[in-house]
Scaffold this active site. Structure first.
Site, PDB file in Angstrom:
ATOM      1  N   HIS A 163     -16.560   1.815   6.793  1.00 30.80           N
ATOM      2  CA  HIS A 163     -16.536   1.506   5.446  1.00 30.80           C
ATOM      3  C   HIS A 163     -16.169   0.042   5.353  1.00 30.80           C
ATOM      4  O   HIS A 163     -16.892  -0.653   4.714  1.00 30.80           O
ATOM      5  CB  HIS A 163     -15.662   2.264   4.865  1.00 30.80           C
ATOM      6  CG  HIS A 163     -15.185   1.800   3.364  1.00 30.80           C
ATOM      7  ND1 HIS A 163     -14.361   0.562   3.326  1.00 30.80           N
ATOM      8  CD2 HIS A 163     -15.310   1.995   2.231  1.00 30.80           C
ATOM      9  CE1 HIS A 163     -13.983   0.423   1.851  1.00 30.80           C
ATOM     10  NE2 HIS A 163     -14.796   1.247   1.252  1.00 30.80           N
ATOM     11  N   ASN A 164     -15.307  -0.497   6.149  1.00 26.92           N
ATOM     12  CA  ASN A 164     -14.902  -1.853   5.990  1.00 26.92           C
ATOM     13  C   ASN A 164     -15.984  -2.526   6.741  1.00 26.92           C
ATOM     14  O   ASN A 164     -16.106  -3.938   6.152  1.00 26.92           O
ATOM     15  CB  ASN A 164     -13.635  -2.085   6.624  1.00 26.92           C
ATOM     16  CG  ASN A 164     -12.403  -1.661   6.041  1.00 26.92           C
ATOM     17  OD1 ASN A 164     -12.569  -0.862   5.085  1.00 26.92           O
ATOM     18  ND2 ASN A 164     -11.257  -2.248   6.208  1.00 26.92           N
ATOM     19  N   GLY A 201      -7.728  -0.697  -1.972  1.00 23.67           N
ATOM     20  CA  GLY A 201      -6.612  -1.423  -2.016  1.00 23.67           C
ATOM     21  C   GLY A 201      -5.507  -1.211  -2.973  1.00 23.67           C
ATOM     22  O   GLY A 201      -5.025  -0.064  -3.089  1.00 23.67           O
ATOM     23  N   GLU A 240     -18.477  -3.192   3.965  1.00 23.38           N
ATOM     24  CA  GLU A 240     -17.572  -4.042   3.225  1.00 23.38           C
ATOM     25  C   GLU A 240     -17.901  -5.575   3.439  1.00 23.38           C
ATOM     26  O   GLU A 240     -18.344  -6.341   2.666  1.00 23.38           O
ATOM     27  CB  GLU A 240     -16.137  -3.742   2.857  1.00 23.38           C
ATOM     28  CG  GLU A 240     -15.200  -4.488   2.077  1.00 23.38           C
ATOM     29  CD  GLU A 240     -13.977  -4.175   2.376  1.00 23.38           C
ATOM     30  OE1 GLU A 240     -13.458  -2.916   2.078  1.00 23.38           O
ATOM     31  OE2 GLU A 240     -13.067  -4.851   2.723  1.00 23.38           O
ATOM     32  N   MET A 299       0.765  -1.154  -0.088  1.00 26.17           N
ATOM     33  CA  MET A 299      -0.082  -0.115  -0.066  1.00 26.17           C
ATOM     34  C   MET A 299       0.876   1.189   0.027  1.00 26.17           C
ATOM     35  O   MET A 299       0.394   2.099  -0.760  1.00 26.17           O
ATOM     36  CB  MET A 299      -0.879  -0.188   1.159  1.00 26.17           C
ATOM     37  CG  MET A 299      -2.028  -0.935   1.247  1.00 26.17           C
ATOM     38  SD  MET A 299      -3.305  -0.698  -0.095  1.00 26.17           S
ATOM     39  CE  MET A 299      -4.318   0.571   0.538  1.00 26.17           C
ATOM     40  N   SER A 334      -8.989   3.702   1.073  1.00 26.67           N
ATOM     41  CA  SER A 334      -9.620   2.736   0.619  1.00 26.67           C
ATOM     42  C   SER A 334      -9.408   2.452  -0.975  1.00 26.67           C
ATOM     43  O   SER A 334      -9.356   3.349  -1.562  1.00 26.67           O
ATOM     44  CB  SER A 334     -11.228   2.593   0.979  1.00 26.67           C
ATOM     45  OG  SER A 334     -11.691   1.546   0.472  1.00 26.67           O
ATOM     46  N   ASN A 387      -5.005   1.048   8.308  1.00 31.99           N
ATOM     47  CA  ASN A 387      -6.436   1.074   8.860  1.00 31.99           C
ATOM     48  C   ASN A 387      -6.202   0.919  10.443  1.00 31.99           C
ATOM     49  O   ASN A 387      -5.945  -0.287  10.992  1.00 31.99           O
ATOM     50  CB  ASN A 387      -6.916  -0.395   8.493  1.00 31.99           C
ATOM     51  CG  ASN A 387      -7.547  -0.353   7.172  1.00 31.99           C
ATOM     52  OD1 ASN A 387      -8.246   0.726   6.698  1.00 31.99           O
ATOM     53  ND2 ASN A 387      -7.685  -1.594   6.573  1.00 31.99           N
ATOM     54  N   LYS A 433       1.899  -1.178   9.806  1.00 31.97           N
ATOM     55  CA  LYS A 433       0.909  -2.024  10.176  1.00 31.97           C
ATOM     56  C   LYS A 433       0.234  -1.305  11.224  1.00 31.97           C
ATOM     57  O   LYS A 433       0.906  -0.873  12.226  1.00 31.97           O
ATOM     58  CB  LYS A 433       1.430  -3.448  10.761  1.00 31.97           C
ATOM     59  CG  LYS A 433       0.815  -4.544  10.538  1.00 31.97           C
ATOM     60  CD  LYS A 433       1.464  -6.089  10.870  1.00 31.97           C
ATOM     61  CE  LYS A 433       0.862  -7.260  11.176  1.00 31.97           C
ATOM     62  NZ  LYS A 433       0.121  -7.302  12.127  1.00 31.97           N
ATOM     63  N   ALA A 434      -1.075  -1.651  11.484  1.00 34.57           N
ATOM     64  CA  ALA A 434      -1.688  -0.957  12.645  1.00 34.57           C
ATOM     65  C   ALA A 434      -1.102  -1.497  13.926  1.00 34.57           C
ATOM     66  O   ALA A 434      -0.774  -2.631  13.972  1.00 34.57           O
ATOM     67  CB  ALA A 434      -3.181  -1.393  12.581  1.00 34.57           C
ATOM     68  N   ASN A 494      11.958   3.210   4.604  1.00 32.89           N
ATOM     69  CA  ASN A 494      11.390   1.803   5.045  1.00 32.89           C
ATOM     70  C   ASN A 494      12.458   1.341   6.338  1.00 32.89           C
ATOM     71  O   ASN A 494      13.518   1.305   6.120  1.00 32.89           O
ATOM     72  CB  ASN A 494      11.264   0.956   4.032  1.00 32.89           C
ATOM     73  CG  ASN A 494      10.384  -0.320   4.293  1.00 32.89           C
ATOM     74  OD1 ASN A 494       9.204  -0.364   4.313  1.00 32.89           O
ATOM     75  ND2 ASN A 494      11.213  -1.479   4.409  1.00 32.89           N
ATOM     76  N   LYS A 536     -13.609   5.071   8.063  1.00 33.83           N
ATOM     77  CA  LYS A 536     -12.766   3.915   7.376  1.00 33.83           C
ATOM     78  C   LYS A 536     -13.156   2.649   7.895  1.00 33.83           C
ATOM     79  O   LYS A 536     -13.476   1.710   7.329  1.00 33.83           O
ATOM     80  CB  LYS A 536     -11.409   4.068   7.189  1.00 33.83           C
ATOM     81  CG  LYS A 536     -10.746   2.994   6.551  1.00 33.83           C
ATOM     82  CD  LYS A 536     -11.134   2.838   5.108  1.00 33.83           C
ATOM     83  CE  LYS A 536     -10.524   1.776   4.212  1.00 33.83           C
ATOM     84  NZ  LYS A 536     -10.004   0.577   4.664  1.00 33.83           N
TER      85      LYS A 536
HETATM   86  C1  6PG Z   1     -10.008  -1.106   1.446  1.00 32.23           C
HETATM   87  C2  6PG Z   1      -9.989  -2.419   2.191  1.00 32.23           C
HETATM   88  C3  6PG Z   1      -8.689  -2.782   2.700  1.00 32.23           C
HETATM   89  C4  6PG Z   1      -8.386  -4.158   3.096  1.00 32.23           C
HETATM   90  C5  6PG Z   1      -9.167  -4.739   4.282  1.00 32.23           C
HETATM   91  C6  6PG Z   1      -9.366  -5.987   4.352  1.00 32.23           C
HETATM   92  O1  6PG Z   1     -10.933  -0.349   1.941  1.00 32.23           O
HETATM   93  O2  6PG Z   1      -9.058  -0.893   0.491  1.00 32.23           O
HETATM   94  O3  6PG Z   1     -11.009  -2.671   2.915  1.00 32.23           O
HETATM   95  O4  6PG Z   1      -8.846  -1.771   3.955  1.00 32.23           O
HETATM   96  O5  6PG Z   1      -8.391  -4.949   1.935  1.00 32.23           O
HETATM   97  O6  6PG Z   1      -8.230  -4.322   5.331  1.00 32.23           O
HETATM   98  O7  6PG Z   1      -9.959  -6.483   5.669  1.00 32.23           O
HETATM   99  P1  6PG Z   1     -10.081  -7.930   6.053  1.00 32.23           P
HETATM  100  O8  6PG Z   1      -8.472  -8.675   6.005  1.00 32.23           O
HETATM  101  O9  6PG Z   1     -10.103  -7.898   7.401  1.00 32.23           O
HETATM  102  O10 6PG Z   1     -10.973  -8.651   5.099  1.00 32.23           O
END
Ligand code: 6PG
Length: 467
Positions: A189-190, A134, A193, A16, A132, A106, A79-80, A35, A186
């Site tokens: 949103h997930n 990917g 999703e 990302m 968001s 995230n 990483k979170a 990095n 966000k």
């Molecule tokens: C986005 C996705 C992204 C990621 C998720 C997957 O909005 O681009 O939601 O954040 O693909 O974190 O989440 P899971 O691994 O919990 O399905």
């Protein structure tokens, strides 16, 4: 590489972060990158092709900070959790008052609130930014949900709007509120999703009994041309048509049915419960992922009770309408949760604006979001999307199909937790007098908890219960 100081910095060159950095460089902004595993920095720059000229590679947090124009803006894409705190600690000694860190991962919004307050004490700004879309979105245009001090957003707005997705020319990026607002949006949103993906998977479960994967792909592709039009329906059609090169079988037939989850769906439910909300469709989707992981248990269950035998399946037109009804309810539950959080944390979230920046770039982008934005700008009684005139009419048309599909699935023994949960919410919300009078009576019976009466004011009446 350039001699001038970079406009912005970025830490974390995993998928990302690397794609976001390339997106920024491509839009003409100089970017300094770092990095923790520094070999990755060289690899990134050598893979950047013509964009390498806009990138300043850095080998330490100190180098990175020195390479950016003050006041500095540094994106964290790590990483979170603990790695974010560790990155902040590593940068802190080199930062100056007025600099800002932008967490684009995230993150749990509670962490973002904590970090924002802690950095503010030191004269630094912390911006929690949900991204968001990917890998592809990060590279070519994600939807960007920004939280934190509004003035800090203004300072980076040109960069953020340049890299964001566009819906009819408008950037899908906005400052939504202070501290954790962007990361909360966000997270929800997930959650939506998760719900949408589970609803689609349930429909797949009802369709697959008597169809080939290729035929199923056609069904979804066809639906993508109608009111279900969305990125998730589009990719469902694509994944269903894929063939495994190793076996020549449809990919669907070789993938283990245990879904992963990194935690954002769970966070949505946890925060919802804390706020006294229950987004049932999202809850059911999170539960279904956990159940999916219990493969061995399910194998034992199948031996004991037998798996459902798929029959003819519901009509495709019913499934299309059922999916639309449940999707509307799931989105509505997500927006109601945003509204509750906005009230609790005093964010003044503009829900219609949230819908607008979800119209392109993000994973839940769909044709429906433009209608949702319009509905939320108009009247939605009690803040319920389902009650907004256009959506109430849609639900009146589509809920009968949802009911038929759920009834069919239940009769056949096919699990449809998210569709059932959406329907249960709808049926509860259209019943002015429910059944909680019995619960209140039971509570008063065993614990003298008291109840309100329909015929007199007050809420501390007690029943004259038989012993
Ligand atoms: C986005 C996705 C992204 C990621 C998720 C997957 O909005 O681009 O939601 O954040 O693909 O974190 O989440 P899971 O691994 O919990 O399905």
């Amino acid at each position: 590489m350039t001699d001038e100081k970079a406009r912005i910095g970025l830490v974390g060159l995993a998928v990302m972060g690397a794609n976001l950095a390339l997106n920024i460089a491509e839009k003409g902004f100089g970017i300094a990158v770092y990095n923790r595993t520094t070999a990755r920095v060289d690899e990134f720059v050598s893979d950047a092709g013509p964009l390498a000229g806009a990138i300043t590679p850095c080998t330490s947090p100190e180098d990175l900070v020195a390479a950016i124009q003050p006041p500095r803006a540094i994106i964290l894409m790590v990483k979170a959790g603990a790695p974010v705190d560790a990155t902040i600690e590593a940068l802190l000694p080199h930062l100056s008052p007025g600099d800002m860190l932008i967490d684009a991962g995230n993150a749990d919004f509670n962490d973002t609130r904590r970090r924002e307050a802690a950095l503010r004490e030191k004269g630094l700004a912390y911006v929690g930014m949900g991204v968001s879309g990917g890998e592809e979105g990060a590279r070519h245009g994600p939807s960007i949900m920004v939280g934190g001090p509004a003035g800090n957003y203004e300072a980076i707005r040109d960069v953020i709007e340049a890299i964001a997705a566009r819906y009819r020319g408008e950037p899908c990026a906005a400052h939504l509120g202070p501290d954790g607002a962007g990361h909360f949006v966000k997270t929800v949103h997930n959650g939506i999703e998760y719900a949408d993906m589970q609803l689609i998977a349930e429909v797949f479960g009802l369709l697959r009994g008597n169809q080939t994967a290729v035929r199923l792909s056609e069904v979804f592709a066809n639906w993508n041309g109608g009111p279900l039009n969305s990125y998730l329906i589009e990719i469902t059609a694509k994944v269903l048509s894929a063939i495994d090169p190793r076996t020549g079988q449809p990919m669907m037939d070789v993938i283990v049915d245990a879904a992963g989850q990194k935690g954002t769906g769970r966070w949505t439910v946890i925060e919802a419960l804390k706020l006294g909300q229950s987004p049932s469709t999202i809850e059911a989707a999170v539960a279904a992922r956990s159940w999916s992981a219990m493969r061995e248990t399910r194998e034992t269950g199948q031996d004991l009770f037998g798996a459902p035998v798929p029959g003819a399946g519901p009509l495709e037109a019913d499934l299309e309408s059922a999916l639309l009804a449940a999707r509307i309810i799931a989105y509505g539950q997500g927006f109601a949760l945003l509204s509750a959080a906005s009230e609790e944390f005093d964010w003044s979230l503009d829900l219609a604006r949230v819908a607008e920046i979800w119209r392109a770039g993000c994973i839940i982008r769909s044709g429906l979001l433009n209608d949702i934005a319009s509905a939320l700008r108009g009247t939605a009684p009690h803040g319920q999307l389902a009650f907004a005139p256009a959506f109430a009419e849609w639900l009146n048309q589509t809920v009968p199909a949802l009911r038929r599909v759920v009834a069919h699935a239940v009769q056949e023994g096919q699990p449809v937790p998210a569709m059932s949960a959406a329907l249960a919410w709808f049926d509860t919300m259209r019943q002015a007098r429910g059944t909680a009078n019995l619960i209140q009576a039971q509570r008063d019976f065993f614990g003298a908890h008291g109840f309100a009466r329909l015929d007199v004011e007050g809420d501390a009446y007690h029943g004259d219960w038989p012993a």
